[in-house]
Scaffold this motif. Structure first.
Motif, PDB file in Angstrom:
ATOM      1  N   PHE A   1       1.107  -1.047  -0.096  1.00  0.00           N
ATOM      2  CA  PHE A   1      -0.027   0.511  -0.058  1.00  0.00           C
ATOM      3  C   PHE A   1       0.894   1.236   0.012  1.00  0.00           C
ATOM      4  O   PHE A   1       1.393   1.652   1.578  1.00  0.00           O
ATOM      5  N   ASP A   2       0.914   1.443  -1.516  1.00  0.00           N
ATOM      6  CA  ASP A   2       1.750   2.933  -1.535  1.00  0.00           C
ATOM      7  C   ASP A   2       1.350   4.536  -1.977  1.00  0.00           C
ATOM      8  O   ASP A   2       0.842   4.576  -3.399  1.00  0.00           O
ATOM      9  N   PRO A   3       0.448   4.607  -1.064  1.00  0.00           N
ATOM     10  CA  PRO A   3      -0.593   5.611  -1.935  1.00  0.00           C
ATOM     11  C   PRO A   3       0.716   7.187  -1.816  1.00  0.00           C
ATOM     12  O   PRO A   3       1.025   7.438  -1.282  1.00  0.00           O
ATOM     13  N   GLN A   4      -0.867   8.368  -2.292  1.00  0.00           N
ATOM     14  CA  GLN A   4       0.224   9.682  -2.764  1.00  0.00           C
ATOM     15  C   GLN A   4      -1.122  10.475  -2.709  1.00  0.00           C
ATOM     16  O   GLN A   4      -2.009  10.127  -3.046  1.00  0.00           O
ATOM     17  N   PRO A   5      -0.063  11.823  -2.793  1.00  0.00           N
ATOM     18  CA  PRO A   5      -1.203  12.999  -3.051  1.00  0.00           C
ATOM     19  C   PRO A   5      -2.068  12.636  -4.807  1.00  0.00           C
ATOM     20  O   PRO A   5      -1.275  12.602  -5.907  1.00  0.00           O
ATOM     21  N   TYR A   6      -3.723  12.591  -5.118  1.00  0.00           N
ATOM     22  CA  TYR A   6      -3.885  12.780  -5.928  1.00  0.00           C
ATOM     23  C   TYR A   6      -5.550  13.817  -6.481  1.00  0.00           C
ATOM     24  O   TYR A   6      -5.860  13.285  -5.838  1.00  0.00           O
ATOM     25  N   HIS A   7      -5.092  14.363  -7.274  1.00  0.00           N
ATOM     26  CA  HIS A   7      -6.329  15.150  -7.433  1.00  0.00           C
ATOM     27  C   HIS A   7      -7.914  14.556  -8.383  1.00  0.00           C
ATOM     28  O   HIS A   7      -8.007  14.023  -8.849  1.00  0.00           O
ATOM     29  N   ALA A   8      -9.170  14.484  -7.893  1.00  0.00           N
ATOM     30  CA  ALA A   8     -10.492  13.681  -7.939  1.00  0.00           C
ATOM     31  C   ALA A   8     -10.697  14.197  -9.671  1.00  0.00           C
ATOM     32  O   ALA A   8     -11.017  13.913 -10.513  1.00  0.00           O
ATOM     33  N   ASP A   9     -10.548  15.648 -10.187  1.00  0.00           N
ATOM     34  CA  ASP A   9     -11.013  15.794 -11.225  1.00  0.00           C
ATOM     35  C   ASP A   9     -10.230  14.688 -12.275  1.00  0.00           C
ATOM     36  O   ASP A   9     -10.817  14.297 -13.393  1.00  0.00           O
ATOM     37  N   GLU A  10      -9.169  15.026 -11.477  1.00  0.00           N
ATOM     38  CA  GLU A  10      -8.008  14.361 -13.056  1.00  0.00           C
ATOM     39  C   GLU A  10      -8.520  12.597 -13.537  1.00  0.00           C
ATOM     40  O   GLU A  10      -8.513  11.887 -14.215  1.00  0.00           O
ATOM     41  N   LEU A  11      -9.016  11.699 -11.899  1.00  0.00           N
ATOM     42  CA  LEU A  11      -9.080  10.433 -11.654  1.00  0.00           C
ATOM     43  C   LEU A  11     -10.416  10.755 -12.545  1.00  0.00           C
ATOM     44  O   LEU A  11     -11.479   9.738 -13.620  1.00  0.00           O
ATOM     45  N   LEU A  12     -11.890  11.432 -12.332  1.00  0.00           N
ATOM     46  CA  LEU A  12     -13.027  11.642 -12.922  1.00  0.00           C
ATOM     47  C   LEU A  12     -13.000  11.702 -14.519  1.00  0.00           C
ATOM     48  O   LEU A  12     -13.046  10.953 -15.625  1.00  0.00           O
ATOM     49  N   ILE A  13     -11.940  12.611 -15.031  1.00  0.00           N
ATOM     50  CA  ILE A  13     -11.871  12.513 -16.497  1.00  0.00           C
ATOM     51  C   ILE A  13     -10.890  11.621 -17.178  1.00  0.00           C
ATOM     52  O   ILE A  13     -11.623  10.875 -18.159  1.00  0.00           O
ATOM     53  N   SER A  14      -9.691  11.179 -16.911  1.00  0.00           N
ATOM     54  CA  SER A  14      -8.868  10.079 -17.263  1.00  0.00           C
ATOM     55  C   SER A  14     -10.271   8.634 -17.245  1.00  0.00           C
ATOM     56  O   SER A  14     -10.506   7.864 -18.255  1.00  0.00           O
ATOM     57  N   THR A  15     -11.345   8.529 -16.074  1.00  0.00           N
ATOM     58  CA  THR A  15     -12.790   7.334 -16.225  1.00  0.00           C
ATOM     59  C   THR A  15     -13.568   8.009 -16.978  1.00  0.00           C
ATOM     60  O   THR A  15     -14.152   6.431 -17.953  1.00  0.00           O
ATOM     61  N   LEU A  16     -13.957   8.403 -17.665  1.00  0.00           N
ATOM     62  CA  LEU A  16     -14.848   8.829 -18.619  1.00  0.00           C
ATOM     63  C   LEU A  16     -14.334   9.439 -19.599  1.00  0.00           C
ATOM     64  O   LEU A  16     -15.235   7.843 -20.174  1.00  0.00           O
ATOM     65  N   GLU A  17     -13.023   8.943 -19.958  1.00  0.00           N
ATOM     66  CA  GLU A  17     -12.843   8.744 -21.165  1.00  0.00           C
ATOM     67  C   GLU A  17     -12.885   7.348 -21.402  1.00  0.00           C
ATOM     68  O   GLU A  17     -12.738   6.903 -22.668  1.00  0.00           O
ATOM     69  N   SER A  18     -12.614   6.826 -20.771  1.00  0.00           N
ATOM     70  CA  SER A  18     -12.596   4.950 -20.516  1.00  0.00           C
ATOM     71  C   SER A  18     -13.872   4.646 -21.091  1.00  0.00           C
ATOM     72  O   SER A  18     -13.984   3.852 -22.229  1.00  0.00           O
ATOM     73  N   PHE A  19     -15.152   5.357 -20.597  1.00  0.00           N
ATOM     74  CA  PHE A  19     -16.044   4.656 -21.035  1.00  0.00           C
ATOM     75  C   PHE A  19     -16.622   5.633 -21.847  1.00  0.00           C
ATOM     76  O   PHE A  19     -18.562   5.686 -21.862  1.00  0.00           O
ATOM     77  N   SER A  20     -16.450   6.429 -22.589  1.00  0.00           N
ATOM     78  CA  SER A  20     -17.095   7.299 -24.145  1.00  0.00           C
ATOM     79  C   SER A  20     -17.611   6.841 -24.309  1.00  0.00           C
ATOM     80  O   SER A  20     -18.934   7.230 -24.785  1.00  0.00           O
ATOM     81  N   LEU A  21     -17.425   5.565 -25.195  1.00  0.00           N
ATOM     82  CA  LEU A  21     -18.424   4.847 -26.630  1.00  0.00           C
ATOM     83  C   LEU A  21     -19.234   4.411 -25.456  1.00  0.00           C
ATOM     84  O   LEU A  21     -20.641   4.271 -26.180  1.00  0.00           O
ATOM     85  N   HIS A  22     -19.183   4.166 -24.696  1.00  0.00           N
ATOM     86  CA  HIS A  22     -19.975   3.315 -23.957  1.00  0.00           C
ATOM     87  C   HIS A  22     -21.333   4.577 -23.850  1.00  0.00           C
ATOM     88  O   HIS A  22     -22.930   3.872 -23.637  1.00  0.00           O
ATOM     89  N   LEU A  23     -20.996   5.841 -23.520  1.00  0.00           N
ATOM     90  CA  LEU A  23     -21.734   6.507 -22.757  1.00  0.00           C
ATOM     91  C   LEU A  23     -22.573   6.905 -24.378  1.00  0.00           C
ATOM     92  O   LEU A  23     -23.776   6.959 -23.891  1.00  0.00           O
ATOM     93  N   GLU A  24     -22.160   7.380 -25.685  1.00  0.00           N
ATOM     94  CA  GLU A  24     -22.275   7.724 -26.528  1.00  0.00           C
ATOM     95  C   GLU A  24     -22.911   6.191 -27.436  1.00  0.00           C
ATOM     96  O   GLU A  24     -24.622   6.844 -27.918  1.00  0.00           O
ATOM     97  N   GLU A  25     -23.480   5.248 -26.601  1.00  0.00           N
ATOM     98  CA  GLU A  25     -23.791   4.119 -27.269  1.00  0.00           C
ATOM     99  C   GLU A  25     -25.678   4.407 -26.903  1.00  0.00           C
ATOM    100  O   GLU A  25     -26.471   4.212 -27.217  1.00  0.00           O
ATOM    101  N   LYS A  26     -25.053   4.640 -25.714  1.00  0.00           N
ATOM    102  CA  LYS A  26     -26.716   4.544 -24.662  1.00  0.00           C
ATOM    103  C   LYS A  26     -27.164   6.010 -24.884  1.00  0.00           C
ATOM    104  O   LYS A  26     -28.272   6.751 -23.849  1.00  0.00           O
ATOM    105  N   GLN A  27     -26.317   6.633 -25.239  1.00  0.00           N
ATOM    106  CA  GLN A  27     -26.975   8.287 -25.510  1.00  0.00           C
ATOM    107  C   GLN A  27     -27.330   8.858 -23.369  1.00  0.00           C
ATOM    108  O   GLN A  27     -28.502   9.990 -24.225  1.00  0.00           O
ATOM    109  N   LEU A  28     -26.011   8.485 -22.897  1.00  0.00           N
ATOM    110  CA  LEU A  28     -25.821   9.379 -21.622  1.00  0.00           C
ATOM    111  C   LEU A  28     -25.565  10.707 -21.759  1.00  0.00           C
ATOM    112  O   LEU A  28     -24.543  10.239 -22.123  1.00  0.00           O
ATOM    113  N   LYS A  29     -26.000  11.190 -20.487  1.00  0.00           N
ATOM    114  CA  LYS A  29     -25.783  12.864 -20.081  1.00  0.00           C
ATOM    115  C   LYS A  29     -24.790  13.010 -18.879  1.00  0.00           C
ATOM    116  O   LYS A  29     -25.372  11.590 -18.214  1.00  0.00           O
TER     117      LYS A  29
END
Length: 352
Positions: free
Chosen positions: A190-218
């Motif tokens: 277990f080796d945690p480090q400081p990380y900002h939530a905005d980077e986490l949310l943006i990088s995660t959303l990019e991984s699901f961009s196609l799935h979001l488009e398929e269901k036309q989710l906002k």
């Protein structure tokens, strides 16, 4: 011999020795016969009274010991719903309290043991089911190919594609089991480090961009302009958020909305939540939703989700970081999954 009998015999022996000593002393005092009889009678009466008082005072002690003995037998027979009344001398009251505390802890231990055994049986049954299903599918398709039942190329390729999908599914299940067992055994550093939530949310959303488009989710993101960094292992927390976002996408209606939010709680924890507009979860289900292999879908069909390990892994990751995870949901009103992480605080050392 009983304790009370020993006490009475000891008291009676002491009184007898005392009376003999007194009678001998009276005979050496040159007393008259009347004085000797009178003193002897008074001494004998006091001795008898002392014996009677000893007999009466030892009865509560005997009853207290008898009650403890009786409750001990009940515990030995497996009945932990026992409680000894706190009566008698102070020492016996303390003993009764300690006995009741011991009985309570034993009951909790056995309840946990029974619960663990029940969970173990359920785990074995679920693992067997989720392993048997893809294996049976692979076996049936392979046998069909071996028997030359399939003649056209299109069906042949479709069978191979199905075998590959089932193999991937089986591999994913085994991987999730390995990850979960490794985390519970603390096999990863277990080796945690400081990380900002905005980077986490943006990088995660990019991984699901196609799935979001398929269901036309906002997707709406709610967070303040300034947000402190959280103490985390980014890859692990991204897995948690990905699991929650994947579930939100799966159960959201076409054209629905998903809200991602992040905010601080009392400058101590960072709270991240994923809210969807799905069918929601019944209250009876929310208490078990994070258990291993537990799924709201009782049929455990392939189309309705994975093996039920994602939320269990997410819970283990969040707890490893010192946070909490939970869900707010009601039938027909969607669900809000949330988790917290400790905010990163830099340690500054004072210099002279």
């Amino acid at each position: 011999m009983k304790l009370r009998t020993n006490l009475l015999l000891a008291n009676l022996t002491g009184i007898g020795v005392l009376l003999i000593c007194l009678f001998v002393s009276y005979s050496k005092m040159l007393l008259s016969i009347e004085q000797l009889y009178w003193l002897s009678s008074v001494t004998a009466g006091i001795g008898l009274l002392s014996f009677i008082l000893q007999h009466l005072l030892t009865r509560p002690l005997e009853k207290s010991i008898a009650r403890i003995t009786q409750q001990t037998k009940r515990i030995a027979e497996g009945d932990f719903h026992t409680e000894v009344p706190s009566i008698g001398p102070v020492e016996y009251k303390i003993l009764a309290q300690q006995f009741n505390e011991m009985s309570r802890k034993l009951k909790e231990s056995f309840d946990n043991l029974y619960s663990s055994e029940s969970a173990r049986r359920e785990l074995i049954a679920n693992v067997s089911h989720d392993l048997r299903t893809p294996l049976a599918s692979i076996q049936s398709f392979v046998e069909a190919l071996e028997d030359d039942v399939i003649k056209d190329e299109i069906t042949f390729q479709r069978y191979l594609h199905t075998i590959r999908l089932e193999t991937v599914r089986l591999g994913g299940l085994i991987h999730d089991l390995f990850v979960l067992s490794s985390m519970e055994a603390q096999g990863e550093i277990f080796d945690p480090q400081p990380y900002h939530a905005d980077e986490l949310l943006i990088s995660t959303l990019e991984s699901f961009s196609l799935h979001l488009e398929e269901k036309q989710l906002k997707v709406e993101i709610e967070m303040p302009d300034k947000l402190s960094a959280a103490n985390m292992m980014p890859a692990q927390i991204k897995r948690v958020l990905s699991n929650l976002l994947q579930n939100a996408i799966q159960y959201s209606p076409n054209g629905g909305k998903i809200v991602l939010s992040a905010h601080e709680q009392e400058n101590t924890y960072l709270r991240i939540s994923v809210t969807d507009e799905g069918e929601g979860i019944e209250a009876a289900e929310t208490s078990r939703i994070f258990e291993r292999f537990y799924r709201v879908d009782k049929s455990r069909s392939k189309s309705s989700g994975g093996a039920g390990l994602g939320l269990a892994i997410a819970k283990s990751i969040v707890q490893l970081h010192g946070g909490e995870i939970g869900v707010r949901s009601s039938t027909g009103e969607g669900s809000c999954f949330w988790f917290t992480l400790p905010i990163y605080t830099s340690r500054k050392t004072a210099t002279d």
